[in-house]
Design a protein around this motif. Sequence first.
Motif, PDB file in Angstrom:
ATOM      1  N   PHE A 164      24.866  17.464  -9.295  1.00  0.00           N
ATOM      2  CA  PHE A 164      25.604  18.317  -9.830  1.00  0.00           C
ATOM      3  C   PHE A 164      24.535  18.921 -10.940  1.00  0.00           C
ATOM      4  N   ASP A 165      24.442  20.267 -11.225  1.00  0.00           N
ATOM      5  CA  ASP A 165      23.423  20.974 -11.931  1.00  0.00           C
ATOM      6  C   ASP A 165      22.984  20.580 -13.093  1.00  0.00           C
ATOM      7  N   ALA A 166      23.995  19.772 -13.728  1.00  0.00           N
ATOM      8  CA  ALA A 166      23.539  19.463 -15.473  1.00  0.00           C
ATOM      9  C   ALA A 166      22.437  18.446 -15.268  1.00  0.00           C
ATOM     10  N   PHE A 167      22.495  17.524 -14.213  1.00  0.00           N
ATOM     11  CA  PHE A 167      21.314  16.848 -13.995  1.00  0.00           C
ATOM     12  C   PHE A 167      19.954  17.368 -14.068  1.00  0.00           C
ATOM     13  N   THR A 168      19.811  18.645 -13.750  1.00  0.00           N
ATOM     14  CA  THR A 168      18.437  19.496 -13.899  1.00  0.00           C
ATOM     15  C   THR A 168      18.213  19.445 -15.365  1.00  0.00           C
ATOM     16  N   TYR A 169      19.087  19.787 -16.240  1.00  0.00           N
ATOM     17  CA  TYR A 169      18.852  20.132 -17.720  1.00  0.00           C
ATOM     18  C   TYR A 169      18.441  18.608 -18.104  1.00  0.00           C
ATOM     19  N   GLU A 170      19.339  17.623 -18.033  1.00  0.00           N
ATOM     20  CA  GLU A 170      18.742  16.177 -18.333  1.00  0.00           C
ATOM     21  C   GLU A 170      17.493  15.736 -18.158  1.00  0.00           C
ATOM     22  N   VAL A 171      17.423  15.942 -16.639  1.00  0.00           N
ATOM     23  CA  VAL A 171      16.048  15.220 -16.498  1.00  0.00           C
ATOM     24  C   VAL A 171      14.645  16.042 -16.940  1.00  0.00           C
ATOM     25  N   TRP A 172      14.562  17.384 -16.420  1.00  0.00           N
ATOM     26  CA  TRP A 172      13.551  18.293 -16.777  1.00  0.00           C
ATOM     27  C   TRP A 172      13.536  18.499 -18.179  1.00  0.00           C
ATOM     28  N   GLY A 173      14.740  18.718 -18.961  1.00  0.00           N
ATOM     29  CA  GLY A 173      14.698  18.829 -20.254  1.00  0.00           C
ATOM     30  C   GLY A 173      14.007  17.584 -21.250  1.00  0.00           C
ATOM     31  N   ALA A 174      14.044  16.582 -20.372  1.00  0.00           N
ATOM     32  CA  ALA A 174      13.425  15.438 -21.160  1.00  0.00           C
ATOM     33  C   ALA A 174      11.807  15.184 -20.769  1.00  0.00           C
ATOM     34  N   LEU A 175      11.557  15.237 -19.507  1.00  0.00           N
ATOM     35  CA  LEU A 175      10.435  14.910 -19.129  1.00  0.00           C
ATOM     36  C   LEU A 175       9.551  16.094 -19.206  1.00  0.00           C
ATOM     37  N   LEU A 176       9.857  17.401 -19.345  1.00  0.00           N
ATOM     38  CA  LEU A 176       8.996  18.490 -19.477  1.00  0.00           C
ATOM     39  C   LEU A 176       8.679  18.633 -21.303  1.00  0.00           C
ATOM     40  N   ASN A 177       9.323  17.899 -21.804  1.00  0.00           N
ATOM     41  CA  ASN A 177       9.188  18.012 -23.460  1.00  0.00           C
ATOM     42  C   ASN A 177       8.502  16.889 -24.043  1.00  0.00           C
ATOM     43  N   GLY A 178       8.131  15.747 -23.314  1.00  0.00           N
ATOM     44  CA  GLY A 178       7.694  14.602 -23.686  1.00  0.00           C
ATOM     45  C   GLY A 178       8.741  13.757 -24.442  1.00  0.00           C
ATOM     46  N   ALA A 179       9.988  14.026 -23.977  1.00  0.00           N
ATOM     47  CA  ALA A 179      11.039  13.096 -24.473  1.00  0.00           C
ATOM     48  C   ALA A 179      11.098  11.789 -23.528  1.00  0.00           C
ATOM     49  N   THR A 180      12.346  10.934 -23.951  1.00  0.00           N
ATOM     50  CA  THR A 180      12.595   9.954 -23.334  1.00  0.00           C
ATOM     51  C   THR A 180      14.153   9.986 -22.587  1.00  0.00           C
ATOM     52  N   LEU A 181      14.063   9.965 -21.306  1.00  0.00           N
ATOM     53  CA  LEU A 181      15.412   9.791 -20.549  1.00  0.00           C
ATOM     54  C   LEU A 181      16.025   8.641 -20.566  1.00  0.00           C
ATOM     55  N   VAL A 182      17.261   8.333 -20.902  1.00  0.00           N
ATOM     56  CA  VAL A 182      18.100   7.218 -20.865  1.00  0.00           C
ATOM     57  C   VAL A 182      19.046   7.354 -19.842  1.00  0.00           C
ATOM     58  N   VAL A 183      19.098   6.639 -18.678  1.00  0.00           N
ATOM     59  CA  VAL A 183      19.995   6.643 -17.533  1.00  0.00           C
ATOM     60  C   VAL A 183      21.339   5.685 -18.051  1.00  0.00           C
ATOM     61  N   LEU A 184      22.377   6.235 -17.834  1.00  0.00           N
ATOM     62  CA  LEU A 184      23.533   5.655 -18.317  1.00  0.00           C
ATOM     63  C   LEU A 184      24.377   5.524 -16.935  1.00  0.00           C
ATOM     64  N   PRO A 185      24.734   4.334 -16.631  1.00  0.00           N
ATOM     65  CA  PRO A 185      25.787   4.068 -15.219  1.00  0.00           C
ATOM     66  C   PRO A 185      26.977   4.645 -15.427  1.00  0.00           C
ATOM     67  N   ARG A 186      27.550   5.214 -14.221  1.00  0.00           N
ATOM     68  CA  ARG A 186      28.798   5.739 -14.253  1.00  0.00           C
ATOM     69  C   ARG A 186      29.852   4.764 -14.592  1.00  0.00           C
ATOM     70  N   GLU A 187      30.111   3.690 -14.644  1.00  0.00           N
ATOM     71  CA  GLU A 187      30.874   2.903 -15.111  1.00  0.00           C
ATOM     72  C   GLU A 187      30.785   2.862 -16.804  1.00  0.00           C
ATOM     73  N   VAL A 188      29.547   2.947 -17.365  1.00  0.00           N
ATOM     74  CA  VAL A 188      29.556   3.250 -18.847  1.00  0.00           C
ATOM     75  C   VAL A 188      30.075   4.553 -19.401  1.00  0.00           C
ATOM     76  N   VAL A 189      29.626   5.325 -18.574  1.00  0.00           N
ATOM     77  CA  VAL A 189      29.982   6.727 -19.057  1.00  0.00           C
ATOM     78  C   VAL A 189      31.565   7.081 -18.989  1.00  0.00           C
ATOM     79  N   LEU A 190      32.251   6.215 -18.041  1.00  0.00           N
ATOM     80  CA  LEU A 190      33.499   6.648 -17.907  1.00  0.00           C
ATOM     81  C   LEU A 190      34.506   5.724 -18.879  1.00  0.00           C
TER      82      LEU A 190
END
Length: 584
Positions: free
Chosen positions: A194-220
């Motif tokens: 899903f294209d929002a993934f692009t903004y999440e991942v590269w918005g973090a890693l190309l700006n020196g930020a931290t990416l926090v992966v949240l499992p599907r069952e937590v998000v829902l």
Amino acid sequence: MGLLRGATTPYPAESTIPERFAEQTRARPDKVAIVDGAHSITYRELDRRSDRLAHVLRERGVREETRVGVLLDSGHEMITALLAVLKAGGAYVPVNPGYPHIRQEGMLADAGASVVVRAQDVQAAVATDTDTAGSIERASDPHSLAYVMFTSGSTGRPKGVMIEHRSVLWLACGSGVATLSSDERIAQVADPSFDAFTYEVWGALLNGATLVVLPREVVLAPGELKRALGTHRVTTLILTSALFSEVMADQPDTFGGLRNLVVGGDVLNVARARQLISGTQADRPRRFVNGYGPTEATVFAVCGPIDTVPADATAVPIGGPVANTSCYVLDKDLEPVANGATGELFIGGPGVGRGYAGRPDETLERFLPDPFADEGRSLMYRTGDLVSIRADGTLDFVGRADNQVKIRGYRVEPGEVEAVLTTHHSIRQAAVTVDESTGDRRLVAHVVPTGAGGVPGGLREFLAGVLPEWMLPAAFLASSQLPLTAAGKIDRLALQGLPVPAPDAAAEAPLTDRERRLAAITADILGLASVGLRDDFFALGGHSLLAMRLVSRVNDTFDADVDLGAFLYDPTVLRLAAEVSHER
């Protein structure tokens, strides 16, 4: 009149994703890049891991623009694989490993993927004892292909959108959708396909930020999402409009600690947006943004900060063009319309992709020369969305110029579902419409069987072998023929007016008072008269957001703490009863 342009801001247009990532690694090597459960991976570690896999990919023949299928779930291994593919010069093709096998193979074939990366490939490369002899030399340029991401297609096969490095650099570093800096902690919640993934991942890693992966069952699970956002000190979150509405209905104080909350993927619920804005300062994010954009224009093209929602508002505007982006509202002759008039939205700027992989005709239909651009040879993307311009220059979404619909944030071409249906040996003709009578948007399949009788058995199972869960019809209706308009086309308005049949429920009735109460709640959520004890929630038209709503209501009714994951694993009233009994 009809021509809108976002602010002009600088961004690293001459760089590539690996080069920008390397800058962040040099600047902050020991900073945590990814938090994924028990794994905390620094920029230095992610750089080394991806280097090792990139060398393996080079040995497997990956060079500039080689398409590489990546079949992994969300997490640090998936992100390592994406970065490695780009370092090797290739373009990644994210494919959900949970999709039906036939769909996976079709997507890889259409994208022209000659190499495939799975979890075991990442694990084997990362586990090597020796480091590679330095990083790989530059293997791409800003106009090289970065990824191919699929959307629904009307011909029965999904369409692969081709996006270049420069477009991702613009999105992450020059679009201004959210205020991103190196001290951000950005949640990763979207499906990698899903294209929002692009903004999440590269918005973090190309700006020196931290990416926090949240499992599907937590998000829902709204309560779990709130706890996770607080525990991990998340500052930026991107959610689909449908999921945002569900969370607001159940846990409206979830977003109080955020700097940026970006909501998009579908029309934003006015009442839920007003509810958030009118809440206390502690319950509101610092910045609340309504985001709009197709995959073909690299995730976001239009955004609007939401500071107020008037009491008489019937819609929330989608905003105006983001930085370095142009929006054109044009009539059928491709001329700009006046303010207040409705026209089709076209998008120009660095986010516009190359086109569709292996689909030259469809590319020519949708990716047109931009006659309004300042520089030559630019393309504009024809969205198929109808919008109007307000007096203040913001845009209102009006509807679609074609039959495309959004189901829980996913683009769905009903024609794709129809095309698959008609490959079934018992179906002569099919049409798919959208039903909103239950308050929840769902697909309904109208079929003409080849023989006499009602809906052929096993249709849903047949479709599930080809299509992802969010494209499966919630109901099926059979008839001897489909209604036609005077022009001889299928009359979809007439089909939408037909009563939607309830799915067949099993005969096994609930026995205890608790089971009967749980069955009644489940039936109400699904809009059905009754539900059997062992009926599969999803086979009856349920989906993940409805499951989230059901578990929330069960917990409120029984003062319990039923685990959403347990129900998703065994989606029956019997399982709910066991969970409630255990809690009590």
